[in-house]
Design a protein around this motif. Structure first.
Motif, short mmCIF file in Angstrom:
data_model
loop_
_atom_site.label_atom_id
_atom_site.label_comp_id
_atom_site.label_asym_id
_atom_site.label_seq_id
_atom_site.Cartn_x
_atom_site.Cartn_y
_atom_site.Cartn_z
N GLN A 13 0.84 -1.20 0.00
CA GLN A 13 0.00 0.00 0.00
C GLN A 13 0.87 1.25 0.00
N GLU B 232 -6.75 5.06 -0.02
CA GLU B 232 -5.92 6.25 0.19
C GLU B 232 -6.77 7.51 -0.01
N ARG C 49 1.00 4.27 -2.78
CA ARG C 49 0.92 5.70 -2.42
C ARG C 49 2.07 6.48 -3.07
N GLU D 238 1.60 6.70 -6.84
CA GLU D 238 0.54 7.65 -7.21
C GLU D 238 1.09 9.08 -7.12
N TYR E 58 -6.39 -0.22 -3.12
CA TYR E 58 -5.39 0.55 -2.38
C TYR E 58 -5.55 2.05 -2.67
N LYS F 76 -7.97 10.45 2.79
CA LYS F 76 -7.72 11.88 2.58
C LYS F 76 -9.02 12.67 2.49
#
Length: 106
Positions: A61, A100, A65, A68, A96, A104
Motif C-alpha cells: 500500500q 488512500e 501511495r 501515485e 489501495y 484523505k
C-alpha cells in the motif's frame, strides 16, 4: 529515471539542453513515461531489498501511495504494470488507491 546524457550537438527538439554561462554544455534525453515507470519500480525494489511482490500488504500500500504521488497511474497501463510488479490484481491496486483517497477525504 532512465534519462540519457548527450552532447548538446546531438540534442533533438524534445531533449532538454542545459547551458552554463550562456554556453550549451549538455543535453538530457528523457525516457518515455512507460520506461520511467519501470525504472521507478526497479528503484523501489532496490530500496526495499526484495521483489515488490514479496512485500507485505501494508508495504505494498505504501508503494502504491508513492507511485501515485509520482504520477505512475497516469501512464497508459500503469495500474496493470504496478499490479504485475506487486503480484496483485488490478482490482487490488484500485482498492489501495480508493482507500488512500477515502483516508484523505477525497
Amino acid at each position: 529515471m532512465g534519462a540519457e546524457l548527450l552532447g548538446p550537438d546531438r540534442a533533438q527538439p524534445d531533449d532538454v539542453v542545459l547551458a552554463w554561462e550562456g554556453r550549451d554544455v549538455i543535453a538530457v534525453r528523457l525516457p518515455q513515461l512507460s520506461d520511467s515507470l519501470d525504472h521507478i519500480l526497479a528503484a523501489m525494489e532496490r530500496r526495499h531489498g526484495m521483489p515488490l511482490a514479496d512485500l507485505d500488504r501494508k508495504a505494498k500500500q505504501g508503494v502504491v501511495r508513492t507511485l501515485e504521488a509520482r504520477g505512475a497511474f497516469s501512464v497508459r497501463h500503469g495500474v496493470e504494470t504496478v499490479a504485475g510488479a506487486l503480484g496483485v490484481s488490478r482490482f487490488t491496486v484500485y482498492n489501495y488507491l480508493n482507500r488512500e483517497h477515502a483516508a484523505k477525504g477525497e
